[in-house]
Design an enzyme around this catalytic site. Structure first.
Site, PDB file in Angstrom:
ATOM      1  N   LYS A  15     -27.134  33.749  31.655  1.00 40.77           N
ATOM      2  CA  LYS A  15     -26.681  33.369  32.613  1.00 40.77           C
ATOM      3  C   LYS A  15     -24.100  33.189  32.318  1.00 40.77           C
ATOM      4  O   LYS A  15     -24.121  33.293  33.053  1.00 40.77           O
ATOM      5  CB  LYS A  15     -27.114  31.483  33.398  1.00 40.77           C
ATOM      6  N   ALA A  54     -35.808  31.529  46.288  1.00 47.72           N
ATOM      7  CA  ALA A  54     -36.231  30.547  47.722  1.00 47.72           C
ATOM      8  C   ALA A  54     -37.099  28.961  46.848  1.00 47.72           C
ATOM      9  O   ALA A  54     -36.885  28.064  48.053  1.00 47.72           O
ATOM     10  CB  ALA A  54     -35.806  30.478  49.089  1.00 47.72           C
ATOM     11  N   THR A  85     -14.943  29.135  39.903  1.00 44.54           N
ATOM     12  CA  THR A  85     -15.750  27.868  39.888  1.00 44.54           C
ATOM     13  C   THR A  85     -16.125  27.402  40.749  1.00 44.54           C
ATOM     14  O   THR A  85     -14.945  26.252  40.239  1.00 44.54           O
ATOM     15  CB  THR A  85     -16.533  28.390  38.347  1.00 44.54           C
ATOM     16  N   TYR A 132     -31.412  32.005  27.764  1.00 44.86           N
ATOM     17  CA  TYR A 132     -31.452  31.761  29.216  1.00 44.86           C
ATOM     18  C   TYR A 132     -29.712  31.551  29.335  1.00 44.86           C
ATOM     19  O   TYR A 132     -29.517  32.066  29.952  1.00 44.86           O
ATOM     20  CB  TYR A 132     -31.973  30.260  29.874  1.00 44.86           C
TER      21      TYR A 132
END
Length: 257
Positions: free
Chosen positions: A165, A14, A245, A161
């Site tokens: 993901k 956050a 998605t 990365y």
């Protein structure tokens, strides 16, 4: 379980720009917010912003990779406002150094997998178990933020990365298949080119790509657009679309000719 309380969302990562935008959008959609990041001191500004628009929020510090602290963290998150109705898996780290896949180090690879995939898998598991154990008249939701670079696009200098993901993206389908019967809907949100700290070092390169027509929308994305997409899914109004998605990428996935 009481049903007169406001819905509650738990947002990881956050302290980042997208995480803050998600929290703000969820607050505007009527959620109380549990904010978490490894370092919660940057969350003071976000909490003040939420307070100013009368959104209740609390911040809990937690390192997602800490297996031993996970159950206590989830218990605290559920206790903050009487439950959790939406988990937003937004936390993530980038590569330690952008470069050729031939130069990727085990340290950078392991860090991406540990935070972007492993930690979020087991947090989702812990939250889902607790959701299942608490009756609710609401559909609950789990929204996972990945990236445009997991399918059809290859980030030449972000291999570890993107790989982490991609695994996270695939996990959404598994959670959706298992949790639908439990009243929990799972979705993936894939942002495209967003102006965040993660893209700060590549602004000129991405500006050139946008100018060349790589993004049909011909502009950078706004992190608020990601926040509003997450809020739309979090409200539980698209339960028959579980496992889907939502691409917030300005059309980057298209092959235009």
């Amino acid at each position: 379980m009481a049903t007169d309380r406001r819905p509650v969302a738990l947002v990881t990562g956050a302290a980042g720009g997208i995480g803050g935008a998600i929290a703000s959008a969820l607050g505007a959609a009527g959620f109380d917010i549990v904010l978490t990041d490894r370092d919660i001191s940057p969350l003071d500004v976000l909490k003040e912003r939420l307070d100013a628009v009368e959104v209740r929020s609390t911040a809990i510090g937690y390192d997602l990779t800490d297996d031993h602290a996970r159950e206590n963290f989830v218990e605290a998150a559920f206790a903050a406002f009487g439950g959790v109705d939406c988990l937003v898996n937004n936390a993530g780290v980038s590569v330690m150094s952008r470069g050729d896949i031939l130069d990727v180090t085990p340290e950078s690879f392991d860090r991406c997998v540990a935070v972007n995939l492993r930690a979020q898998f087991f947090l989702t598991q812990a939250v889902a178990r607790r959701m299942i154990g608490r009756s609710s008249s609401r559909r609950r939701t789990i929204v996972t933020v990945t990236t445009v670079a997991v399918d059809h696009h290859v980030g030449r200098v972000l291999a570890e990365y993107c790989i982490s993901k991609a695994g996270l993206s695939h996990s959404v389908q598994h959670w959706a298949a298992r949790l639908d019967r439990e009243g929990i809907d799972c979705y993936e949100v894939r942002p495209g080119m967003m102006k965040t700290d993660m893209t700060a070092t590549t602004r000129e390169r991405y500006d050139a790509l946008i100018a060349s027509g790589f993004v049909p929308a011909a502009r950078w994305g706004d992190i608020g657009e990601v926040g509003r997409a997450v809020a739309l899914l979090a409200r539980g109004e698209l339960s028959y679309a579980t496992g889907q998605t939502l691409h917030i990428d300005g059309g980057m996935r298209f092959k235009v000719f």
